[in-house]
Design a protein around this motif. Structure first.
Motif, PDB file in Angstrom:
ATOM      1  N   ASP A 213       0.739  -1.132  -0.085  1.00  0.00           N
ATOM      2  CA  ASP A 213      -0.019   0.196   0.021  1.00  0.00           C
ATOM      3  C   ASP A 213       1.001   1.218  -0.103  1.00  0.00           C
ATOM      4  O   ASP A 213       2.213   1.113   0.291  1.00  0.00           O
ATOM      5  N   LYS A 215       0.560   4.775   1.926  1.00  0.00           N
ATOM      6  CA  LYS A 215      -0.471   5.568   2.827  1.00  0.00           C
ATOM      7  C   LYS A 215      -0.617   6.748   2.874  1.00  0.00           C
ATOM      8  O   LYS A 215      -1.275   7.614   3.114  1.00  0.00           O
ATOM      9  N   GLY A 227      -6.438   6.807   3.648  1.00  0.00           N
ATOM     10  CA  GLY A 227      -7.022   5.378   3.527  1.00  0.00           C
ATOM     11  C   GLY A 227      -5.943   4.384   2.660  1.00  0.00           C
ATOM     12  O   GLY A 227      -5.902   3.255   2.695  1.00  0.00           O
ATOM     13  N   TYR A 270      -6.127  -9.710   7.434  1.00  0.00           N
ATOM     14  CA  TYR A 270      -5.405  -8.835   6.843  1.00  0.00           C
ATOM     15  C   TYR A 270      -3.980  -8.865   7.814  1.00  0.00           C
ATOM     16  O   TYR A 270      -4.301  -8.211   8.899  1.00  0.00           O
ATOM     17  N   ASN A 286      -5.994  -6.612  10.498  1.00  0.00           N
ATOM     18  CA  ASN A 286      -7.415  -6.447  10.091  1.00  0.00           C
ATOM     19  C   ASN A 286      -8.193  -7.487  10.052  1.00  0.00           C
ATOM     20  O   ASN A 286      -7.800  -8.604   9.583  1.00  0.00           O
ATOM     21  N   ARG A 288     -10.391  -8.113   7.613  1.00  0.00           N
ATOM     22  CA  ARG A 288     -11.214  -7.696   6.330  1.00  0.00           C
ATOM     23  C   ARG A 288     -10.470  -7.655   5.231  1.00  0.00           C
ATOM     24  O   ARG A 288      -8.865  -7.532   5.578  1.00  0.00           O
ATOM     25  N   GLY A 290      -8.235  -5.648   2.477  1.00  0.00           N
ATOM     26  CA  GLY A 290      -7.635  -4.042   2.695  1.00  0.00           C
ATOM     27  C   GLY A 290      -8.082  -3.153   1.573  1.00  0.00           C
ATOM     28  O   GLY A 290      -8.556  -3.742   0.363  1.00  0.00           O
ATOM     29  N   ASP A 291      -8.225  -1.763   1.791  1.00  0.00           N
ATOM     30  CA  ASP A 291      -8.566  -0.934   0.563  1.00  0.00           C
ATOM     31  C   ASP A 291      -7.333   0.034   0.681  1.00  0.00           C
ATOM     32  O   ASP A 291      -7.075   0.842   1.560  1.00  0.00           O
ATOM     33  N   PRO A 292      -6.570   0.331  -0.495  1.00  0.00           N
ATOM     34  CA  PRO A 292      -6.777  -0.453  -1.888  1.00  0.00           C
ATOM     35  C   PRO A 292      -6.103  -1.704  -2.172  1.00  0.00           C
ATOM     36  O   PRO A 292      -6.101  -1.802  -3.450  1.00  0.00           O
ATOM     37  N   GLU A 293      -5.629  -2.479  -1.273  1.00  0.00           N
ATOM     38  CA  GLU A 293      -4.815  -3.524  -1.779  1.00  0.00           C
ATOM     39  C   GLU A 293      -5.646  -4.553  -2.556  1.00  0.00           C
ATOM     40  O   GLU A 293      -5.212  -5.085  -3.451  1.00  0.00           O
TER      41      GLU A 293
END
Ligand code: AMP
Ligand code: GLY
Length: 421
Positions: A213, A215, A227, A270, A286, A288, A290-293
């Motif tokens: 990512d 960041k 994000g 995550y 995490n 869930r 990831g965003d934007p992964e």
């Protein structure tokens, strides 16, 4: 199957697009969704991702067969528990397992107890004690709010004075409400960061392609945290040797630790890694995608995501053959001017078709359709993903497509992937 996805960002667009390609999925809904997701799913904008009773009611009324709960908040609020109790199959960890993300103290205690490599840290519920502890420490030092704080609850303080201010804001100023009432003060780790998203069914853990990512908002990792301004996969830093160490020292021990604590984690775990001089260490978990992964990882998935999600829920992951394209993917985020600070919305977006004509996929993060035109409706607006045979090809393809898109104030980083090319 009739499937409902919860959420409305770029990550959910990537999940919906992948699910829409599954022969098992005959009808796809997304709540609340966004203007881009509406290209592949029927959106239900009135149902917010945090409104668990409304989500259960929607799933019942629509008689959906399966719900994928993607964002952190509904997971922590027990959305999967509530759906399953109502007899609706759901993908994602239950509230207990979602604490891996929702409480940094919970996951830190787990790592310390089971010897999973991570930064040393202390927990504080009292501001005076935290300040007294800081007086004995050296900068840089990391202060973290315990709970969910929209990704803004972590400060890598460059001086002890800065750390003191953060403690004051979080513990006395109520900056993150209840999330900041308890803080962690931890050792600063040094190294490159890699994201390893894993499918996990509580018995088996299967890493996806590792990703990276970006960041910070500006080139060269300058400016405030966002994000995420772009991502790519696979990560060249995640060599076979690092992958093996991570599996043996982190992924399998994490699964065993959760089981020993009576937690059955079903969903996507995550694992945020720091590749330190002493080896890979956990920065955070995490619960869930990831965003934007996700917008760089899922386009590389060759297998059927719906089949995998069903296998995860039914704890059949060990028998699955999960295949990946032997390619690279890069996602460039186009953000509103001013993001992650104040920004304006409602700017008309042009060039979407030109970008797609170049073979890229444009994931919508914050857009709206107004009188037939796409307009901006969020800080992160779009994620432009391209595949290539090499990371360089993917990055160049994504930038070439992203250049075609325009809206007033649009901002993107120009150096996604460049450190590793
Ligand atoms: P998070 O919001 O938990 O994703 O953390 C945000 C960022 O803070 C991470 O991606 C790291 O860059 C940084 N960070 C968190 N913990 C540490 C640590 N112990 N040492 C150095 N950097 C850290
Ligand atoms: N990209 C960071 C996250 O999803 O938390």
């Amino acid at each position: 199957m009739k499937v409902l996805v919860i959420g409305g960002g770029g990550r959910e667009h990537a999940v919906c697009k992948k699910l829409s390609e599954s022969p098992l999925v005959t009808e796809l809904l997304c709540a609340p969704g966004n203007a881009g997701i509406a290209q592949v799913a029927r959106c239900v904008p009135d149902v917010k991702a945090t409104d668990v009773p409304a989500i259960v009611a929607l799933a019942k009324a629509e008689q959906v067969d399966f719900v994928c709960v993607t964002p952190d908040d509904p997971l922590a609020l027990g959305c999967v528990d509530a759906l399953e109790e109502a007899g609706i199959a759901a993908f994602g960890p239950n509230a207990q397992a979602a604490q891996m993300e929702a409480s940094k103290i919970f996951s830190k205690n787990l790592m310390h107890k089971y010897g999973i490599p991570t930064a040393k840290s202390e927990v504080f519920t009292d501001a005076d004690a935290a300040l007294a502890y800081l007086a004995t420490q050296q900068a840089p030092i990391v202060v973290k709010a315990d709970g969910l704080a929209l990704g803004k609850g972590v400060v890598v303080a460059q001086t002890i004075e800065e750390a003191r201010q953060v403690v004051e804001e979080m513990m006395r100023g109520g900056k993150f409400g209840k999330s900041g009432a308890r803080v962690l003060i931890e050792e600063c780790m040094f190294g490159r960061e890699v994201t390893v998203l894993c499918f996990c069914d509580g018995k088996t853990i299967v890493p996806m392609r590792a990703s990276q990512d970006h960041k910070r908002v500006f080139d060269g990792d300058k400016g405030p945290n966002t994000g995420g301004m772009g991502a790519f996969a696979p990560s060249p830093l995640y060599t076979e040797e690092i992958a093996k160490r991570t599996e043996q020292e982190i992924l399998l021990p994490t699964l065993r630790a959760m089981n020993a604590e009576g937690i059955t984690f079903k969903g996507v775990l995550y694992v945020g890694l720091m590749l330190t001089a002493q080896g890979p260490k956990v920065v955070e978990y995490n619960a869930r995608f990831g965003d934007p992964e996700t917008q760089a990882v899922l386009p590389l998935l060759e297998s059927d995501l719906m089949e995998i999600m069903m296998a995860v829920r039914e704890q059949r992951l060990s028998g699955m053959d999960i295949r990946w394209k032997e390619q690279a993917a890069a996602c460039i985020v186009l953000a509103s001017g001013g993001y992650p600070g104040k920004y304006e919305s409602g700017k008309v977006i042009s060039g979407l078709e030109d970008a797609q004509a170049m073979g890229a996929t444009v994931y919508h993060a914050g857009t709206k359709l107004v009188d037939g035109a796409y307009v901006t409706a969020g800080g992160r607006v779009l994620g432009v993903t391209a595949l290539g045979n090499t990371l360089a090809d993917a990055v160049h393809g994504a930038y070439a497509a992203a250049e075609k898109i325009h809206f007033e104030g649009a901002h993107m980083r120009r150096d996604i992937g460049s450190r590793d090319l």
